[in-house]
Design an enzyme around this catalytic site. Structure first.
Site, PDB file in Angstrom:
ATOM      1  N   PHE A 167       0.860  -1.185   0.000  1.00 26.89           N
ATOM      2  CA  PHE A 167       0.000   0.000   0.000  1.00 26.89           C
ATOM      3  C   PHE A 167       0.897   1.236   0.000  1.00 26.89           C
ATOM      4  CE2 PHE A 167      -2.818   3.239   1.780  1.00 26.89           C
ATOM      5  CZ  PHE A 167      -3.843   3.130   0.867  1.00 26.89           C
ATOM      6  N   ASP A 221       2.523  -4.914   8.297  1.00 25.82           N
ATOM      7  CA  ASP A 221       1.317  -4.088   8.223  1.00 25.82           C
ATOM      8  C   ASP A 221       0.122  -5.036   8.177  1.00 25.82           C
ATOM      9  OD1 ASP A 221      -0.917  -2.659   7.341  1.00 25.82           O
ATOM     10  OD2 ASP A 221       0.278  -1.293   6.111  1.00 25.82           O
ATOM     11  N   TYR A 261     -10.288   0.548  11.113  1.00 21.94           N
ATOM     12  CA  TYR A 261     -11.540   0.962  10.455  1.00 21.94           C
ATOM     13  C   TYR A 261     -11.971   0.059   9.315  1.00 21.94           C
ATOM     14  CZ  TYR A 261      -8.214   3.548   7.442  1.00 21.94           C
ATOM     15  OH  TYR A 261      -7.175   3.916   6.621  1.00 21.94           O
ATOM     16  N   LYS A 262     -11.194  -0.989   9.042  1.00 19.00           N
ATOM     17  CA  LYS A 262     -11.595  -1.923   7.990  1.00 19.00           C
ATOM     18  C   LYS A 262     -12.349  -3.088   8.626  1.00 19.00           C
ATOM     19  CE  LYS A 262      -7.569  -0.620   5.155  1.00 19.00           C
ATOM     20  NZ  LYS A 262      -8.223   0.054   4.038  1.00 19.00           N
ATOM     21  N   ARG A 289     -12.549  -4.833  -6.492  1.00 19.00           N
ATOM     22  CA  ARG A 289     -12.287  -5.499  -5.206  1.00 19.00           C
ATOM     23  C   ARG A 289     -13.591  -5.770  -4.487  1.00 19.00           C
ATOM     24  NH1 ARG A 289      -8.289  -2.530  -1.063  1.00 19.00           N
ATOM     25  NH2 ARG A 289     -10.098  -1.156  -0.941  1.00 19.00           N
TER      26      ARG A 289
END
Lengths: 418, 418
Positions: free
Chosen positions: B131, B203, B228-229, B377
């Site tokens: 990312f 990560d 938050y995912k 996705r």
């Protein structure tokens, strides 16, 4: 002095042009809140705004709200609402991260500028009485860089003149001291720093929304500050950061996260900073806490810092006068400067039993706070503090001191104080 | 394959042990939400928790809530609730700041450890497809340090073996790739790195709450991730950070703010880090956003990552099978690995008109997202995604593709996509 009584204070409230704004805050019953310099009171609108973010924007909008609810633009949009309060221009401020993190960004930026101008400048000058996190961040950065960078602390503002010299990269100061309430001469000290080749970083935590600030008129280089004190943004609400336009195009900062990228969704493996103020941004921001900052700023938009300053000085003058007139027989020492030009929007009093006095006041509903050593702090926030509250607070202080109530054992135990 | 129909999916839902947990989420009507890998859905409890923080703790409690409402302890208390999900121990995790900021802390920490062990190690190895913010942060740190530090990017996991060598300080990887959904072998790659003298930074943004993670069993050194995912903490909710206990006592990090001080209220001008995990903390945290993280974690406490993983694999298997069976005549390419051991909890499909297909799906209530280049996705979050939704999503995808609806001009314009 002898003519001041509670009725006089009530008349002052009746004449106060800011009086209607107090109704926009949700203040608990039975409390005189003199700690808005630590955590500002809650704008009534904040509850509805939080509910909207959580229920509608997050719950119903889900991922779509990054665009449809404007979440991505919040740091810049709020920055633009905050900018007039500190003398910054449009698109010069973003609200993001914490004061400590933002200080790291601008300190690193300033050192990088000096590295190109005059690499021998490796000293950051500050005050030993600066808020500790500012000093810790400077220490952390100097330790990280390991190339002879260091922090030089002075023991009073008077020593700044001799401390800033040919080795100085940055003069890092807090505009209004958190402990004493003393306000520094931003324009004068910036001029002094520039004359010696140093850049300035101003911490506005106790200034933004408390006193008029004009960063551009002062010729300042960088500024940071928090939104949860006088700006009433909510507990731990994100901080702000500003850089002078002249430095912005050359501005580099090491916390180079994707929110500061020129094309964050291109997923480019190479960092390429966006033009302008968004370059200060790093990672994804805490939207609910961030969104509520707007509720406080919207109240400021209904008045001006000049009107607020006029009332702030009336409040702090009244408090000082009443304490001296009615509590003068107790060992209280005024720590905050009497001169208006050197006073922020708080009054600090030293008392040998300062900690216990503050605890006894809190039990009676007068909420100030305590700072080592022996200092009782009282913040006066002209948006919602009334003159009658000042009268009542001093009467309760007098009673706590006269009665010796603060000597009770339960006020002596040190707990965590913010 | 031929036996799967909607009734079969409904039966799977009836047998799903996680089914009751879906009711703890507030999901909007008319939406099949397959983007929990970008922003998790809202736990119903989050609305009441936010209201409590804003109205009671902030509004009524004011400054007192730092102690009485436990605001100061939130980062550590939430860290302890999160720890079991990633194989970390008690008092080893704090929830604070952003993923990018936390990555900066642990990367700087790892480089400092290597500086004492083997100063010649100055390369951070990562994937070009990591990312981007991870790469940007590494670039920013290397640029700040200016002592020959650099970032080396590999184009596939297979290249890691040759890229990690005697010059390598840190192997910095994301456990599950945000774009492809590929999961790396954490234990194997950590062993490889250690055998070559490198430290590892993991990560976990797309792993925490998505797949079982066992940091300690893998021998990992540092980890960071977001809440938050899959953890459903709310938009931009603060991130987490972990360091292996063996490294913690020697742990130094440059974002040394007052929340990491051994005695934050002593107002000591010298930074002196607290023992243990709070050393990761820096500045004052956004309490409202932080407090809501607990609502998501409390749902995880009602199940286990093993049960979640079992359903996650059933969901992604089902999606892949149905797409191949019912949309196989369209130019869709499966990007995500078929092998369970290499798959996270998302499925990525490449389509020549990937962007437009995703937009057309969103218009019909199937919310996935798009990532450059050409990738659609779809995140499957076993806490709330149902098998019937997988069926319906594939049927809608088939209709969008069969009808050519995605060719409509309004789906072609690129907007901001998260």
């Amino acid at each position: 002095m002898t003519t001041i009584d509670r009725e006089h204070c009530i008349r002052l409230d009746q004449q106060d042009p800011l009086r209607p704004l107090r109704d926009q805050f949700a203040l608990p019953q039975g409390v005189i809140y003199l700690d808005g310099n630590s955590l500002g009171a809650r704008p009534r609108a904040a509850a509805a705004r939080a509910a909207q973010v959580v229920a509608e924007e997050w719950g119903d909008g889900l991922i779509r709200s990054w665009n449809t609810a404007g979440w991505f633009d919040l740091p810049q949009r709020l920055g633009n609402k905050l900018a007039p309060l500190v003398g910054a221009g449009h698109d010069e401020v973003v609200v993001t991260d914490t004061t400590s993190i933002n200080l790291f960004k601008v300190l690193a930026a300033a050192l990088r500028v000096q590295q190109t101008r005059d690499p021998a400048r490796k000293v950051i000058v500050s005050e030993a009485s600066n808020f500790p996190t500012d000093l810790y961040i400077a220490q952390g950065l100097a330790d990280l860089l390991q190339q002879g960078y260091s922090l030089r602390l002075v023991n009073s503002p008077a020593e700044i003149d001799t401390a800033v010299g040919a080795d100085t990269a940055v003069l890092m100061l807090t505009h209004v001291n958190y402990k004493t309430g003393e306000m520094l001469d931003m324009a004068g000290l910036t001029e002094l720093a520039h004359a010696r080749g140093a850049l300035t970083v101003w911490d506005l935590c106790h200034s933004a929304g408390a006193v008029p600030v004009d960063l551009k008129a002062a010729g300042a280089d960088y500024a940071i500050g928090c939104t949860y004190k006088y700006l009433n943004g909510g507990p731990g609400s994100p901080a702000f950061v500003w850089v002078a336009p002249a430095l912005r195009d050359a501005f580099w900062q090491p916390l180079s996260g994707w929110w500061g990228h020129a094309a964050p969704f291109a997923m480019d493996p190479q960092y390429r900073p966006v033009e302008g103020v968004r370059r200060f941004l790093c990672g994804t921001q805490p939207v609910t806490s961030l969104a509520m900052v707007e509720c406080g700023l919207d109240i400021f938009a209904q008045t001006s810092m000049q009107v607020l300053r006029a009332k702030s000085l009336l409040l702090t003058d009244l408090f000082i006068d009443l304490v001296e007139a009615r509590c003068g027989h107790h060992p209280l020492t005024l720590v905050t400067p009497r001169e208006h030009a050197r006073r922020g929007s708080q009054v600090s009093l030293e008392h040998p039993e300062g900690y216990a006095v503050v605890q006894a006041l809190i039990e009676r509903g007068v909420i100030g706070d305590y700072r080592e050593p022996r200092i009782a702090r009282f913040g006066f926030t002209p948006l919602y503090t009334s003159f009658a509250e000042v009268w009542d607070a001093v009467e309760i202080l007098r009673d706590v001191l006269d009665s010796g109530a603060y000597r009770d054992a339960r006020f002596q135990t040190r707990g965590q104080v913010t």
